[in-house]
Design a protein around this motif. Structure first.
Motif, short mmCIF file in Angstrom:
data_model
loop_
_atom_site.label_atom_id
_atom_site.label_comp_id
_atom_site.label_asym_id
_atom_site.label_seq_id
_atom_site.Cartn_x
_atom_site.Cartn_y
_atom_site.Cartn_z
N LYS A 348 0.82 -1.22 0.00
CA LYS A 348 0.00 0.00 0.00
C LYS A 348 0.85 1.27 0.00
CE LYS A 348 -2.04 -3.04 1.59
NZ LYS A 348 -2.11 -4.44 1.05
N ILE A 349 2.13 1.11 0.29
CA ILE A 349 3.05 2.25 0.39
C ILE A 349 4.37 1.90 -0.28
CG2 ILE A 349 2.12 3.41 2.45
CD1 ILE A 349 3.90 1.66 4.16
N PRO A 350 5.16 2.92 -0.66
CA PRO A 350 6.43 2.62 -1.37
C PRO A 350 7.53 2.18 -0.41
CG PRO A 350 6.04 5.00 -1.29
CD PRO A 350 4.87 4.36 -0.61
N ASP A 351 7.36 1.01 0.18
CA ASP A 351 8.29 0.50 1.20
C ASP A 351 9.08 -0.69 0.66
OD1 ASP A 351 6.32 -1.41 1.03
OD2 ASP A 351 6.01 -1.59 3.19
N ALA A 352 9.68 -1.46 1.56
CA ALA A 352 10.51 -2.58 1.13
C ALA A 352 9.73 -3.60 0.31
CB ALA A 352 11.14 -3.26 2.36
N ALA A 355 9.23 -2.53 -3.18
CA ALA A 355 10.46 -2.63 -3.97
C ALA A 355 10.77 -4.08 -4.31
CB ALA A 355 11.63 -1.99 -3.22
#
Lengths: 512, 512
Positions: A348-352, A355
């Protein structure tokens, strides 16, 4: 005081101009490595045979009269009452043989034309997201401004080969005129190749008319195209068939893409999902050729698994990686260009997680020789959200792949045996002429990754990757300049959009 | 009330037992795909020839008398005054030919023995970090408790093949007895194969003595090993040579690994860095064989680029990916097992950059048939920090690779053509017997990735990947149980450690 401010401004301009991201030139990308192949040739043959069996014995629903006419005329067995078609293997293989193995996709700026096929890799932007997100505003329904900003970023980031593709749904624009406003933005804000919705005959005809206004003539290499999704399992619906027939008739590009979540739209085993995907994609490819022999068409794959705990789609999985790479093998078997995807993730978020799931998609996509990698940037939340920060993170990774695929040079200059002898044991190479001559060009120049020592990083705010990406896209938008466009063309586009907006007022093209 | 609490506890126990992470069995991993090869065979030959040229004409410093004796005895040209050796290509190639192409690395629990070589892939933990970090305490100097916790996690996570390898420096233990306390923890907290520092003769002899206490007999397959780093360019220092000679003499494992940052310890061009790496690695491999013909040895690569802006090492780069994959090609050329790395990153926190740089390392490492992938988990900050959350994120990705490499099955059951026919166009496969029979086992079962809908995720706290990883390692440590160990062996180890601690009190083995 005034001078010093000017100096600072000038320095800032120089710094901007030196941004490694903006120094990346637009260019074609080739993968010189042999393709990653998951299946042995006997296994590939088994999948092929299974697909032919499905085409012949189970068949497809084609929910469009013209499509049924075309199949009937070609000699397929058609059940008109149930809108069902069975396709003989001889007919299928003979029909798809006329599809071109490669073609050039023309851009408004001829220097940005794109070659599709062979070992060429092209990257298309995100598409179809209903939410837009960034670190300032969080996640909310997409707007026309979000859309335009994504087109601007797609235009400026030269690792992307296409300028627009429904990057986010402009929910502040009435449904039936969105295609007009999107494509107007695409043609005016970017001079790269464009994609726009092939949703039924009327919308697709608008798209083709606007392309004709810009290019004058649609004969020759194609200019416009879109994904044609299969309503898996085994059904092409009216909207997609209207788009397919309209695009193919105009000699424009369909990328036929079954959307299969194994365990939901196909049996749970990936072999079965791919046999079905292959049957579905080949049926669509064949239909484009029945409409117009030689029409440019791309074999697409978008098969992954369901998360069996939540029932939600799962992206960036080992199963998705298999499907993606095997899809490329299948497309090669039929001598067709292949469409895959890039930035897939359910985070939901640009996190690990965002990626690593993306890299679980990009590595097999690139190594398997995918020719058109859609959704190459910006995905979050299983494709529901277009993220500005994720867009930048993905651009960094695409740029790294350009460098990786550029080829490894072994020659006298790169072996530099004289320098190894000159520096000798225990010395260092930082200050040698060989290093100094190459230090600013030899390595991939990152614009996002942080390699500073911990203390320096902390003093600079201790920003994470998403926060740094936030600054990058804001800086890009601040520097955006529209590419030149002939005023007469722009006015003709405007006039067309205005007329069609009046004609379509109150209509809902999506319920017809 | 009491009963309901017991019920809840029982339910919690069941849930723990069902954790997908703990259900992963320990097993050997093979890569059935052909290896990724970056270089054409002519290019590989050019690198090989360049390396022989370096060995013959530039030569190496070997800062150890016994090493110089060995080279002299073997017939190499030796300059005793300058501790320098030139190695003829005939001597080199003849000497390395006795190194075994594969071997078994024995574990205290024979079920956890590890095969090194061929297309086998094994994962070792992080090593050599000076800081430990987690979301509770941030980043601070590593302690013995951190070390023990990393050994416990390495023991419990079955995707890892090794239980200990200097995962973090216990800075609260005096320097010269750290190896004793670390290896005691390694042998008592885990029954997997172990690695421990080969730093000079005295420390390495302690390590071998302790291994002998546990295994009784060191003849046969090896049980202990460590990295031997080259002090690049072209120098083996006294500490590393003491370790190499002591390990090889005892028939234990050296993984000879030049540590090259192109542009600093070698010329800036990666071709040159790899020619130098190859010369350096082969010289070390040859020395192990001069010590003891047939000693198990692994060809290692740890070459990447400097960030030319900051002068800092850069990890997870396109250049690093090249070096890693080409290193595997070189090792294969000499029929030697190959050591690579896994979780490399320069990010300071377990964010998107940490994940993408790690995947830029893992994908080429695995596809190129690296046999021993060290630092497979836990890296942050260019190897200065061992992160508990990053450890878990990396374990998730390793587990995904197990699934990916397990092989793709095409047969009647996985093709399931009958189910495709039965469900037909427009239906769904969620409830079929074929899906139901496989829904809990068919796909990789993630323990970290979040695939819930946005609202559900937000209600659950909107945790990012690192926050979820935090809960995972804490839960693991809470469930940790030490593997059985014979009490007499444990007491003998204790006695050895206590005696040696007394003997080494006040000594500094690292300055000798």
């Amino acid at each position: 005081m005034e001078t010093s401010r000017q100096d600072r401004r000038a320095a800032r301009r120089r710094e901007r101009a030196e941004s490694p991201l903006l120094k990346i030139p637009f260019r074609q990308l080739r993968n010189p490595l042999p393709p990653l192949e998951i299946l042995a040739s006997e296994q590939l043959e088994e999948l092929h045979q299974a697909s032919l069996h499905i085409l012949e014995t189970v068949g497809f629903d084609f929910l469009d009269d013209e499509a049924l006419d075309l199949w009937q005329k070609a000699g397929a067995k058609v059940d008109r009452a149930n809108q069902h078609v069975w396709i003989d293997r001889g007919l299928l293989l003979e029909t798809i043989a006329s599809a071109p193995p490669s073609f050039t996709w023309r851009a408004r700026n001829p220097e940005r034309d794109v070659f599709i096929g062979e070992n060429s890799i092209t990257f298309g932007p995100n598409g179809g997201m209903v939410y837009a997100a960034n670190l300032d505003i969080g996640r909310r329904p997409g707007t026309m401004q979000d859309y335009e900003n994504f087109v601007k970023l797609s235009h400026m980031c030269n690792v992307l080969h296409f300028g627009c593709w429904e990057q986010v749904t402009p929910q502040d624009v009435p449904v039936s005129i969105r295609h007009l406003q999107r494509l107007y933005a695409g043609f005016t804000l970017s001079d790269k190749a464009v994609m726009e919705a092939a949703h039924g005959r009327e919308i697709t005809t608008d798209v083709i008319n606007m392309a004709e206004i810009v290019f004058g003539d649609l004969s020759g290499d194609p200019i416009i195209g879109d994904v044609i999704n299969v309503n898996s399992p085994l059904r092409y619906d009216a909207r997609m068939l209207g788009g397919l027939i309209t695009l193919a008739r105009a000699g424009q590009v369909c990328f036929i893409t079954p959307f299969i979540l194994a365990g939901a739209m196909s049996p749970i085993t990936i072999a079965s999902a791919l046999a079905q995907q292959n049957a579905e994609a080949l049926a669509g490819v064949a239909l484009t050729q029945l409409v117009r022999s030689g029409a440019p068409v791309i074999y697409g794959g978008f098969t992954t698994n369901v998360d069996m705990k939540s029932g939600s789609p799962a992206f960036g999985t080992p199963e998705g990686a298999w499907a993606l790479a095997i899809g490329a093998q299948l497309a090669r078997r039929y001598n067709l260009p292949y469409r895959a995807s890039g930035s897939l993730t359910t985070s939901k978020i640009p996190d690990a997680q965002a990626a690593y799931e993306t890299l679980w998609t990009l590595w097999p996509a690139i190594l398997s020789h995918s020719n058109l990698i859609m959704h190459a940037v910006g995905w979050l939340e299983g494709g529901l959200t277009a993220s500005f920060e994720k867009f930048i993170i993905d651009v960094e990774n695409l740029a790294m792949f350009y460098h990786f695929l550029d080829g490894f040079q072994v020659n006298e200059a790169t072996l530099a045996l004289d320098m190894i002898a000159e520096v000798g044991p225990g010395g260092h190479h930082f200050g040698t002429s060989h290093t100094q001559a190459r230090y600013s060009t030899e390595f991939y120049a990152s614009f996002l990754s942080d390699r500073q020592p911990y203390g320096t990083w902390l003093e600079g705010g201790g920003l994470d990757t998403a926060q740094r990406a936030h600054a990058v896209w804001q800086e890009l938008l601040a520097q955006y300049e529209p590419p030149p466009l002939d005023l007469a063309v722009k006015e003709a586009l405007q006039a067309y959009v205005e007329r069609r907006e009046r004609e379509l007022e109150g209509k809902n093209l999506y319920d017809s």
